[in-house]
Design an enzyme around this catalytic site. Sequence first.
Site, PDB file in Angstrom:
ATOM      1  N   ASP A  39      -2.872 -10.314  -2.629  1.00 50.31           N
ATOM      2  CA  ASP A  39      -3.461  -9.852  -1.375  1.00 50.31           C
ATOM      3  C   ASP A  39      -4.936  -9.510  -1.615  1.00 50.31           C
ATOM      4  O   ASP A  39      -5.311  -9.119  -2.722  1.00 50.31           O
ATOM      5  CB  ASP A  39      -2.699  -8.616  -0.874  1.00 50.31           C
ATOM      6  CG  ASP A  39      -3.078  -8.181   0.529  1.00 50.31           C
ATOM      7  OD1 ASP A  39      -2.337  -8.522   1.469  1.00 50.31           O
ATOM      8  OD2 ASP A  39      -4.122  -7.491   0.680  1.00 50.31           O
ATOM      9  N   HIS A  77       0.815  -1.228   0.000  1.00 47.90           N
ATOM     10  CA  HIS A  77       0.000   0.000   0.000  1.00 47.90           C
ATOM     11  C   HIS A  77       0.844   1.273   0.000  1.00 47.90           C
ATOM     12  O   HIS A  77       0.302   2.369  -0.141  1.00 47.90           O
ATOM     13  CB  HIS A  77      -0.939   0.031   1.210  1.00 47.90           C
ATOM     14  CG  HIS A  77      -2.009  -1.020   1.185  1.00 47.90           C
ATOM     15  ND1 HIS A  77      -2.919  -1.128   0.158  1.00 47.90           N
ATOM     16  CD2 HIS A  77      -2.320  -2.013   2.058  1.00 47.90           C
ATOM     17  CE1 HIS A  77      -3.741  -2.138   0.394  1.00 47.90           C
ATOM     18  NE2 HIS A  77      -3.404  -2.705   1.530  1.00 47.90           N
TER      19      HIS A  77
END
Length: 343
Positions: free
Chosen positions: A196, A161
Site C-alpha cells: 500500500d 492501519h
Amino acid sequence: MKTFYSDAHLAHDPPEEFEAGRLTPAVEVPARVERVRAALLQRDIGPILDAGEFGDEPILRVHDSDLVCFLGEAHDHWREKYGVDAPAAIPSAWPSRGHKQRRIGHIESRLGTFAFDTATPIVRGTWAAARAGVNVALSAAQAIRGGDRSAFALTRPPGHHASADVFGGYCYLNNIAIAAQWLADQGMRPAILDVDYHHGNGTQDLFYGSADVFFASLHADPEFAFPHFLGFADETGSGMGEGKNLNIPLPEGTDWPRYEEALNHAIGQIKAFGPDVLLVSLGLDTFVDDPISRFALKHHDYFRMGAIIEDAKLPTLFTFEGGYNIDAIGTITANVLQGFQDT
Ligand code: SP5
Ligand code: ZN
C-alpha cells in the site's frame, strides 16, 4: 486463484470524511470493491466465493476486547447522543500528553481514545462490514491452509492501519494481521509484505516484538505522508522481533524503476526469514492517478509487481487495502493477480 468476498461491505458507506480541514466526499467507498469484482469476473483469474463465518476468537487474538466492544456499540451510542439523523461518528478530542485515556464511558471520550484520525467515520453498517472483512480474510487463509497456492481476500474496509486498540486510516480491524496470526497459531511461519502507498502502521505495531512474523513495507516516506508518526527506516523490530521489521520509505513521485528495486530488496529479505506463507497487503494507491497519493506506477507496472511477488515462491494470500482511483482500481488489481498467476 480463488477470490473471497462478502456483500456486507456495502453497508459501510460513509458519505464524507474530515480531512485537510474540511468535510470532503469519502474516498474509501463501496464502488472500489465492486469495480474490482467486475474486473475479476471479466478476466480468467478464478471463482469469486462467499466468505465463511469464523467467530470472534481470531479477532481477539489480535485486537483488545475493549476496541472490539467499542466498535460494536459506537454507532448506537453516537445516535443516542446526537439523534437518529446524526451523521457518522467522528472524534473531535483526543487524550493527548498529560490526559487520561477513557476506555469506558462517554462516546466522545471513547472515540478519542480508540481513533487516531478524523478520516475514519463510523456509520450504521461499519461494524457489520468490518466483521465481514475479517471473515473474507480468514476464508482466504483457510484456502491457503488447505493447500491453495494463492488466494485473494477482497476485503473492505481495509485493515493495515488498525492496531490492537487503535483504529484509523479507513481501517477498523486489521484483516491481514488476523489472518497472519490465525496461520501462525496453526504452526505456520508468515511473512507480510505491505505494498500500500501508506505505511502499515497497525500491522507493524502488532508484530513489532515478534520473532514469528516478518513485516516488510514499501510506502511513501512518513516525513511527508500519512500516517506521519510511524514507518521510518530505523524501525527494525524490538526484543525477539529485532531484525524482523523492514521499512522502505520512498520519495514523492516514485516510479516503477525505483519501486521495483525496493520491492526486490524486500522480497530478498522476506526469503531470508524463511517463511512458509506470504501475506500481501495489496493497496493500489501507488497508482499515478490516485486522488490522495503521490507515486507514479502505471497500469502495466502492476503485472510486474505480481510477477516479482510470485518470485518468492511461497503460498500467497493477497488482502485488499487502499487504492482510490475508481476507474483504474479494477484493472490494476486484476493486473497484479494476473501477473502473479501467469508467471
Ligand atoms: C488504507 C489506506 O490507504 N488508508 C489511507 C488513509 C489516508 N488518509 C489520509 C490521507 C491524507 C491525504 N491528503 C492528501 C490531500 C488530498 N486531497
Ligand atoms: Zn493506502
